[in-house]
Design an enzyme around this catalytic site. Sequence first.
Site, PDB file in Angstrom:
ATOM      1  N   GLN A 101      31.495  35.565  31.299  1.00  0.00           N
ATOM      2  CA  GLN A 101      31.997  36.888  30.905  1.00  0.00           C
ATOM      3  C   GLN A 101      32.747  36.792  29.573  1.00  0.00           C
ATOM      4  OE1 GLN A 101      34.054  39.907  33.497  1.00  0.00           O
ATOM      5  NE2 GLN A 101      35.893  38.963  32.687  1.00  0.00           N
ATOM      6  N   VAL A 127      43.911  29.542  36.873  1.00  0.00           N
ATOM      7  CA  VAL A 127      45.059  29.281  37.750  1.00  0.00           C
ATOM      8  C   VAL A 127      44.504  28.920  39.121  1.00  0.00           C
ATOM      9  CG1 VAL A 127      47.049  30.340  38.898  1.00  0.00           C
ATOM     10  CG2 VAL A 127      46.604  30.809  36.474  1.00  0.00           C
ATOM     11  N   GLY A 158      42.295  45.069  39.178  1.00  0.00           N
ATOM     12  CA  GLY A 158      43.344  45.157  40.185  1.00  0.00           C
ATOM     13  C   GLY A 158      43.264  44.012  41.184  1.00  0.00           C
ATOM     14  N   HIS A 169      45.745  36.724  37.121  1.00  0.00           N
ATOM     15  CA  HIS A 169      45.990  37.915  36.293  1.00  0.00           C
ATOM     16  C   HIS A 169      47.392  37.850  35.680  1.00  0.00           C
ATOM     17  CE1 HIS A 169      43.055  39.831  39.259  1.00  0.00           C
ATOM     18  NE2 HIS A 169      42.469  39.977  38.088  1.00  0.00           N
TER      19      HIS A 169
HETATM   20  O1  PAF Z   1      37.216  40.208  34.867  1.00  0.00           O
HETATM   21  C1  PAF Z   1      37.359  41.355  35.337  1.00  0.00           C
HETATM   22  O2  PAF Z   1      38.247  41.641  36.157  1.00  0.00           O
HETATM   23  C2  PAF Z   1      36.404  42.449  34.896  1.00  0.00           C
HETATM   24  O3  PAF Z   1      35.106  41.985  34.772  1.00  0.00           O
HETATM   25  C3  PAF Z   1      36.858  43.185  33.621  1.00  0.00           C
HETATM   26  C4  PAF Z   1      36.892  42.262  32.429  1.00  0.00           C
HETATM   27  C5  PAF Z   1      38.231  43.784  33.853  1.00  0.00           C
HETATM   28  C6  PAF Z   1      35.890  44.323  33.299  1.00  0.00           C
HETATM   29  O4  PAF Z   1      35.819  45.248  34.340  1.00  0.00           O
END
Ligand code: PAF
Length: 295
Positions: A153, A176, A31, A37
């Site tokens: 990640q 971005v 969020g 995003h």
């Molecule tokens: O990158 C993120 O926002 C978080 O680490 C994810 C991949 C949604 C996992 O909670």
Amino acid sequence: MRVIRSVAEMKHFARQLRRAGATIALVPTMGALHEGHLSLVRRAKQECSAGIVSIFVNPAQFGPSEDLARYPRNLEKDVEALRPFEVDACFVPTAEDMYPADFITFVDPGAIVRRLEGAARPNHFRGVATIVLKLLGIVNPDLACFGQKDFQQAWVIRRLVSDFNLDVRVVLCPIVREADGLAASSRNVYLSAEERQSARLLNRSLERAKELVWNGESNSGLVTQAMRQLVEQDAGISLDYAVIVSPASFDTVERIAAGSVALVAARVGSARLIDNAILGPRGATEEELLEMAGS
Ligand code: PAF
């Protein structure tokens, strides 16, 4: 767009979409949606006929002294931001539904969890890998989109998908940046105007690395030293690391090659910020650089 709050309903809805012949793209988020995003959501909608965005601030990926309690949350604003994209569902599960009292199984992503972000944030990648596996299990998407900004990640998630033979395509989308060059991040809201000036040095150090490489420098030690020197000029920013890694092994490299990745992390005020750049020839587009890094 449906706002779905239970795991059972999400599974049911995704199954219905698949039965109707849809291909599904999942965008997992915590969020506090920003342009980064939204670029993932845009890509998801380009690639698949149905799009699902999950919003879950995952307690398992925060350490005890981290910002779980104050992590920015604004579901109403997030839902509004998603409306123009016509995603099919926004999945907002509760912590109780995701981690019921009898939950015991976590994913251990191996030695990578002790390096760079993992060293600074013990248990972080264990929490990330666990929640991503759960989300993939619940939605069963054809494709899942993640941001290049969280490069380590993304590496962990690629390994997860490969090691567990998961039937999902992982798509990495370019970073971005905001107008001043700072990588879009939910944690940027923690920065005062003055701290933001210091935070900009992260991107400037990456720009410096790119320039050196464009001018023919391939010695990783010299490039990271120049990056460090630039950041350390400013007392308002405390550098954690500046390294260059191979995108395949995630090991640090001595010689920089096309696709090597420069990664930086620093603390500015109360925020811990990360950023990175894929190094390659001058003029390469972000998409081309991602390809060189094998993404
Ligand atoms: O990158 C993120 O926002 C978080 O680490 C994810 C991949 C949604 C996992 O909670």
